[in-house]
Structures are given as C-alpha cells and as structure tokens.
Design a protein around this motif. Structure first.
Motif, PDB file in Angstrom:
ATOM      1  N   THR A   1      12.126 -23.375  19.200  1.00  0.00           N
ATOM      2  CA  THR A   1      11.008 -24.297  19.242  1.00  0.00           C
ATOM      3  C   THR A   1      10.165 -24.010  20.479  1.00  0.00           C
ATOM      4  OG1 THR A   1      10.333 -26.635  19.318  1.00  0.00           O
ATOM      5  CG2 THR A   1      12.376 -26.066  20.458  1.00  0.00           C
ATOM      6  N   GLY A   2       8.891 -24.324  20.391  1.00  0.00           N
ATOM      7  CA  GLY A   2       8.026 -24.253  21.553  1.00  0.00           C
ATOM      8  C   GLY A   2       7.615 -25.623  22.034  1.00  0.00           C
ATOM      9  N   ASN A   3       8.218 -26.664  21.449  1.00  0.00           N
ATOM     10  CA  ASN A   3       7.790 -28.036  21.726  1.00  0.00           C
ATOM     11  C   ASN A   3       8.995 -28.963  21.655  1.00  0.00           C
ATOM     12  OD1 ASN A   3       6.571 -30.536  21.886  1.00  0.00           O
ATOM     13  ND2 ASN A   3       5.433 -30.359  19.965  1.00  0.00           N
ATOM     14  N   ALA A   4       9.767 -29.027  22.739  1.00  0.00           N
ATOM     15  CA  ALA A   4      10.988 -29.829  22.736  1.00  0.00           C
ATOM     16  C   ALA A   4      10.740 -31.300  22.402  1.00  0.00           C
ATOM     17  CB  ALA A   4      11.716 -29.690  24.067  1.00  0.00           C
ATOM     18  N   PRO A   5       9.706 -31.960  22.978  1.00  0.00           N
ATOM     19  CA  PRO A   5       9.492 -33.365  22.631  1.00  0.00           C
ATOM     20  C   PRO A   5       9.187 -33.564  21.145  1.00  0.00           C
ATOM     21  CG  PRO A   5       8.335 -32.820  24.657  1.00  0.00           C
ATOM     22  CD  PRO A   5       8.808 -31.531  24.080  1.00  0.00           C
ATOM     23  N   GLY A   6       8.348 -32.692  20.574  1.00  0.00           N
ATOM     24  CA  GLY A   6       8.042 -32.808  19.149  1.00  0.00           C
ATOM     25  C   GLY A   6       9.246 -32.489  18.289  1.00  0.00           C
ATOM     26  N   ASN A   7      10.034 -31.525  18.703  1.00  0.00           N
ATOM     27  CA  ASN A   7      11.250 -31.168  17.990  1.00  0.00           C
ATOM     28  C   ASN A   7      12.225 -32.342  17.980  1.00  0.00           C
ATOM     29  OD1 ASN A   7      14.215 -29.878  18.343  1.00  0.00           O
ATOM     30  ND2 ASN A   7      12.973 -28.508  17.087  1.00  0.00           N
TER      31      ASN A   7
ATOM     32  N   GLU B   1      13.892 -38.778  14.574  1.00  0.00           N
ATOM     33  CA  GLU B   1      13.183 -39.910  13.983  1.00  0.00           C
ATOM     34  C   GLU B   1      12.862 -39.703  12.504  1.00  0.00           C
ATOM     35  OE1 GLU B   1       9.816 -41.143  16.272  1.00  0.00           O
ATOM     36  OE2 GLU B   1      10.918 -41.073  18.178  1.00  0.00           O
ATOM     37  N   VAL B   2      12.585 -38.471  12.094  1.00  0.00           N
ATOM     38  CA  VAL B   2      12.262 -38.208  10.686  1.00  0.00           C
ATOM     39  C   VAL B   2      13.522 -37.813   9.914  1.00  0.00           C
ATOM     40  CG1 VAL B   2      10.878 -36.849   9.072  1.00  0.00           C
ATOM     41  CG2 VAL B   2       9.896 -37.568  11.262  1.00  0.00           C
TER      42      VAL B   2
ATOM     43  N   ARG C   1      10.888 -28.954  31.914  1.00  0.00           N
ATOM     44  CA  ARG C   1       9.928 -30.014  31.651  1.00  0.00           C
ATOM     45  C   ARG C   1      10.687 -31.308  31.378  1.00  0.00           C
ATOM     46  NH1 ARG C   1       6.229 -28.528  26.768  1.00  0.00           N
ATOM     47  NH2 ARG C   1       8.267 -28.001  25.880  1.00  0.00           N
ATOM     48  N   PRO C   2      10.163 -32.443  31.815  1.00  0.00           N
ATOM     49  CA  PRO C   2      10.837 -33.708  31.499  1.00  0.00           C
ATOM     50  C   PRO C   2      10.949 -33.897  29.985  1.00  0.00           C
ATOM     51  CG  PRO C   2       9.174 -34.038  33.196  1.00  0.00           C
ATOM     52  CD  PRO C   2       8.980 -32.638  32.670  1.00  0.00           C
TER      53      PRO C   2
END
Length: 324
Positions: A13-19, A25-26, A316-317
């Motif tokens: 992934t390039g987006n840990a928060p979105g992942n 959640e989904v 990143r936080p």
C-alpha cells in the motif's frame, strides 16, 4: 513435514491510513498487529485477520508512501481471496459493497464456489469466496467487535491465484511443498491454457493455489495494489529447519532461518520468480500485546525495541486506537 495450507499473504500500500480505514471499517477485519517491516523499519507492516490473527487468516500490508501502482503481468500473485461462511454472507456483501462504493462483480461461480470479485481503493484484485459447500482447512473466527456481523464476517484467506508464463515450473515447486493437482478450470482469457488448481494438506479454500498460465503477458512489477509474497503454513521451528535442508537439496536458493518473532520463516523464489514463504503457526500475535488491545499501538519485536525512538521518528503518524 506437512505444509498445512496458506499462512498469510503480504501486499503493498502507499496509503496506510486509507488502507486501515478500508480493511477495518469496510471489510470489517481486525488490525491485529501494527508493526514495521523488519527489513526496512521506515515502513509500517500492518496485519489484518480474524479475532486474534490465527494462521491462515492474515492479510498484511507493507506501507511505502509514494510508491507507484502495480503493473499487472506474469510472475505475479494476481488474485487474493477472502473466505466467508455462506452464500447468505455473499448476499450481505453485495449490499455492503454498494453502500460503500466498492467496485465489485455480481455473485458468480468460479472453481466450483460462489464468489464476488472486487477491488480495494488501490486496485488490488480481491474476491470473497463462499464456504457454503467447502470442506478442509477450517476458517478463523471473525472479531465480535467488527462493524460486520460475525455470521457474515471474513473468516480467513481463500485460494490464491498465481499468474505465470511457465506453469510447469511453478507446479513443480508446489509439488515439492506437498501440493497435488485437484482440478482444472477454463482459462479466463481466450487462447490460454486451463488454470491448474493445486491443493495441500486437508484441502479446501484455505489450502488452494490456482496456477494461471499466461503466455501473452510480460513480467509484472509490484507496487501499490500488488502482492509481495504468499506464505504457507508449517507447524513449528523444527519443521522449518528441515524444510531448509529440503530446499537446499532441491537446488532452490533460500533465505535460511528468519526470526520474525510472531512466527519463524524462510523465503525462496519459485522458478517463475514469485516469492514464497514458509511460516510457522506460532508463537502468534498475543505474544507482546493483550488480546483486547491488539493492533492499537506500535508493536516491535525485542530485537527492534531498543531502536523504538528512532523508528517512531521515521514513521508517519497512524492512529489505530479504538474507541470503546
């Protein structure tokens, strides 16, 4: 000396928060470990699974911000499936995917199972597979605090698809691990050979690999939305050490013993270049965290704990705390 099935699968992934948002959640999976890539501690390694990350339920992600998208092609793990208990669960997921805007197919039959094909936000090719008529390796136990009702929750990893130019080489490597041919299913692309379905151990969804011959493709390049490697289950460290000897005698270069703390591993590439891992069932993910708070804080194995301050400074936080 028995490979028991699929242990885990590690993607990018390039987006840990979105992942994190999508898979918890989904899809309603539990984040059972927030740690780092032990070979590059500037990257998160996120483990999702059933209630405690039982072997065979773990879908994991390395987070590399700014990484480019995967280029699809041969020598790749091109399909990841997740098990649900029943056909009724698939009906539930049709509604849920529509509500959350997830790109997905209708319920369709594939390899004698009912499935829904779908994509995550970064384009990873996924499928939900019904265990309505499945037998073999047991699934896991969905977390009872998931937003998805337990009866419809994801119970683990299902069949993994490997796309290769020379299927006989990959099949030989799988046979070395104890896999045998179960069946063949028609090619998805006209003019290509049938897909070879291989199984191991008790068989069933949790112990199946589908080898897709594709002579029309060039090599893939793994980026976000792609899969880095697939791991297969073995019992313990003693068996792992014996497998190192087997691979050496077969002329397959390998990593040798690797201590991952939550499990022990060895890595090797099958002849088409796909990275395989053998991983032990234990010690497991409650080794260093209470069951109740798995995945909420950054966990580091003992050999990385002295470097915690510098490791945290380079990450990143990522807030994975859970409100009660």
């Amino acid at each position: 000396m028995n490979v028991k099935g699929i242990h885990h699968l590690s993607a990018m992934t390039g987006n840990a928060p979105g992942n994190f948002k999508f898979y918890t959640e989904v899809l309603g999976m539990r984040l059972i470990k927030k740690t780092v890539n032990q070979d590059d501690t500037t990257a998160y390694h996120l483990f999702y699974g059933d209630e405690r990350g039982n072997p065979g339920t773990e879908l994991t992600f390395f987070d590399f911000p700014g990484i480019g998208p995967t280029r699809k092609g041969a020598s790749s793990i091109s399909g990841t499936s997740l098990r649900v208990a029943s056909d009724a669960a698939l009906e539930y997921w049709l509604v849920r995917f529509k509500e959350h805007g997830v790109k997905h197919s209708a319920i369709t039959e594939h390899a004698n199972r009912n499935v829904i094909f779908f994509e995550d936000p970064e384009g990873q090719q996924l499928a939900l597979v019904s265990d309505e008529t499945n037998s073999g390796v047991a699934g896991g136990i969905p977390w009872d605090q998931s937003p998805v009702p337990v009866e419809f929750g994801i119970t683990g990893l299902g069949p993994v698809k490997l796309t290769v130019r020379k299927p006989e080489s990959t099949i030989a490597a799988l046979r070395l691990l104890g896999f045998s041919e179960k069946s063949r299913i028609p090619a998805i692309v006209a003019g290509q050979e049938d897909i070879i379905v291989m199984q191991v151990g008790e068989g069933g969804s949790g112990a199946e690999v589908q080898v897709e011959p594709r002579s029309d493709l060039s090599a893939a390049a793994v980026g976000k939305g792609g899969v880095h490697h697939v791991a297969f289950r073995i019992e313990d460290k003693q068996e792992l050490l014996a497998w190192i000897d087997i691979l050496n005698k077969a002329g397959l270069p390998n990593s040798g013993f690797v201590e991952r703390y939550y499990f022990r591993s060895l890595y090797f590439r099958e002849p088409n270049g796909i990275l395989f891992e053998l991983a032990t069932d234990g010690p497991g993910f409650v080794t260093d965290e209470p069951f109740e708070t798995l995945g909420e804080a950054l966990a580091l194995p003992p050999f990385l704990e002295p470097k915690r301050a510098s490791i945290e400074a380079n990450l990143r936080p990522l807030d994975t705390s859970r409100s009660v």
